[in-house]
Design an enzyme around this catalytic site. Sequence first.
Site, PDB file in Angstrom:
ATOM      1  CD1 TRP A 104     -13.572   3.819  -6.863  1.00  0.00           C
ATOM      2  CD2 TRP A 104     -12.282   5.446  -7.698  1.00  0.00           C
ATOM      3  NE1 TRP A 104     -12.851   4.377  -5.834  1.00  0.00           N
ATOM      4  CE2 TRP A 104     -12.055   5.370  -6.314  1.00  0.00           C
ATOM      5  CE3 TRP A 104     -11.593   6.395  -8.436  1.00  0.00           C
ATOM      6  CZ2 TRP A 104     -11.152   6.209  -5.638  1.00  0.00           C
ATOM      7  CZ3 TRP A 104     -10.690   7.243  -7.776  1.00  0.00           C
ATOM      8  CH2 TRP A 104     -10.488   7.136  -6.391  1.00  0.00           C
ATOM      9  CG  ASP A 178     -10.419   0.582 -11.809  1.00  0.00           C
ATOM     10  OD1 ASP A 178      -9.632  -0.101 -11.112  1.00  0.00           O
ATOM     11  OD2 ASP A 178     -10.711   1.764 -11.553  1.00  0.00           O
ATOM     12  CE  LYS A 202      -7.544   2.206  -3.386  1.00  0.00           C
ATOM     13  NZ  LYS A 202      -8.258   2.486  -4.602  1.00  0.00           N
TER      14      LYS A 202
HETATM   15  C1  PLP Z   1      -8.439   3.716  -5.424  1.00  0.00           C
HETATM   16  C2  PLP Z   1      -9.062   3.494  -6.746  1.00  0.00           C
HETATM   17  C3  PLP Z   1      -8.698   4.243  -7.863  1.00  0.00           C
HETATM   18  C4  PLP Z   1      -7.685   5.362  -7.782  1.00  0.00           C
HETATM   19  O1  PLP Z   1      -6.422   4.850  -7.693  1.00  0.00           O
HETATM   20  P1  PLP Z   1      -5.127   5.787  -7.621  1.00  0.00           P
HETATM   21  O2  PLP Z   1      -4.049   4.799  -7.485  1.00  0.00           O
HETATM   22  O3  PLP Z   1      -5.292   6.699  -6.438  1.00  0.00           O
HETATM   23  O4  PLP Z   1      -5.058   6.558  -8.893  1.00  0.00           O
HETATM   24  C5  PLP Z   1      -9.299   3.956  -9.072  1.00  0.00           C
HETATM   25  N1  PLP Z   1     -10.203   2.962  -9.189  1.00  0.00           N
HETATM   26  C6  PLP Z   1     -10.578   2.226  -8.138  1.00  0.00           C
HETATM   27  C7  PLP Z   1     -11.569   1.136  -8.319  1.00  0.00           C
HETATM   28  C8  PLP Z   1     -10.016   2.464  -6.888  1.00  0.00           C
HETATM   29  O5  PLP Z   1     -10.383   1.719  -5.825  1.00  0.00           O
END
Ligand code: PLP
Length: 380
Positions: A104, A178, A202
């Site tokens: 990511w 993030d 998530k």
């Molecule tokens: C799932 C995830 C993403 C992507 O998220 P989207 O909502 O599909 O754009 C980005 N960073 C992390 C850490 C993730 O777990």
Amino acid sequence: MARPYNFSAGPAAMPEAVLRQAAAEMLDWHGCGMGVMEMSHRGKHFGAILQQARDDLRTLLAVPENFHILFSQGGALAHNAIVPLNLAGRHPARAMDFVVTGGWSDKSAKEARRYGDVHIAASSAEQGYTTIPDPTSWQLRERPAYVHLCGNETIHGVEFHTLPDLAALGCEAPLVIDFSSHVLSRPIDWSRVGLAFGGAQKNIGPAGLTIVIVREDLLGHALPHCPSVFDYRVLAEQDSMANTPPTWGIYVAGLVFQWALAQREGDAQGLAALELRAQRRAQLLYDAIDGSQLYVNLVHPAHRSRMNVPFFLRGDDGEPLRDPNHPRNAAFLRGAEARGLLQLRGHKSVGGMRASLYNAMPLDGVQALVDYMREFERQA
Ligand SMILES: *Cc1c(COP(=O)(O)O)cnc(C)c1O
């Protein structure tokens, strides 16, 4: 009838009580005669829902008053572009530093390259993203627009258990994190963070809602071509209503925040209770993996994720079996599904298995997984 245990990495299991409440209120929210999906986002009902959700999130994460909580859309990947569009302009050459510890953060760095001068201050790519380079070894620039890291690498199962103090490392820049896949599982040290962002799907709620928490002084630097509905200053000024916000996602997230605030474990309540449970779930699974001959997790023990646990079954030669279609992996997944243990297949870039243990996963679910893993090992 008991529901199966869902180990999906996202969209992921939700607290059952929240699903039941959303179902009960689907046709008529609090006697107003409308479901939440049918309400004007500018009406008083939705206004109350949004304000409560924001206040509850502020309480849960102890967000200081000088940070704005924004409800946006686009997912974390859109914000991989929207963050640089908002912050890169803080530096004349749009210098941005990235710490790459998995799939990511790698994606974030690549997207940001389209908007400025990206420097990789540290990377664990050569270690197969199984560790976090020691912050004292990071090659940070003195004053970039910001430094980005991914708090929890959902695919590789690597988590920051403490956030770096950039100033102590000689870098005068806000830290961007993030937090998509571990938000609401641990407290955040806001003295070390300038901006946090993440998709809701998530550990919070339905896909479609993206949460951004940003310090007041970082607003107002958007590049001219930043879409105005994604200019964080505009979002802050307009109360997350620069356009129609993801109303359903905000409502369900709000139910999750209320659920979270009410959780108890002994003396711990709210986020502290959730963190305690996250520790217990992860420990139960990692202990079972480490205590077995068949299973292996390749992440450095100090940096293992509490939320996402990638693991492999070993082949007869002792090597990890990455191919999900290997007969032993296929048999493991078939048996798991038959026992109501769902979505354990690993991410395609890593292979093997992955168990995601978000807040909605009860300890009993992890125990059921561990029991099955032991049973499978005895028969393998
Ligand atoms: C799932 C995830 C993403 C992507 O998220 P989207 O909502 O599909 O754009 C980005 N960073 C992390 C850490 C993730 O777990």
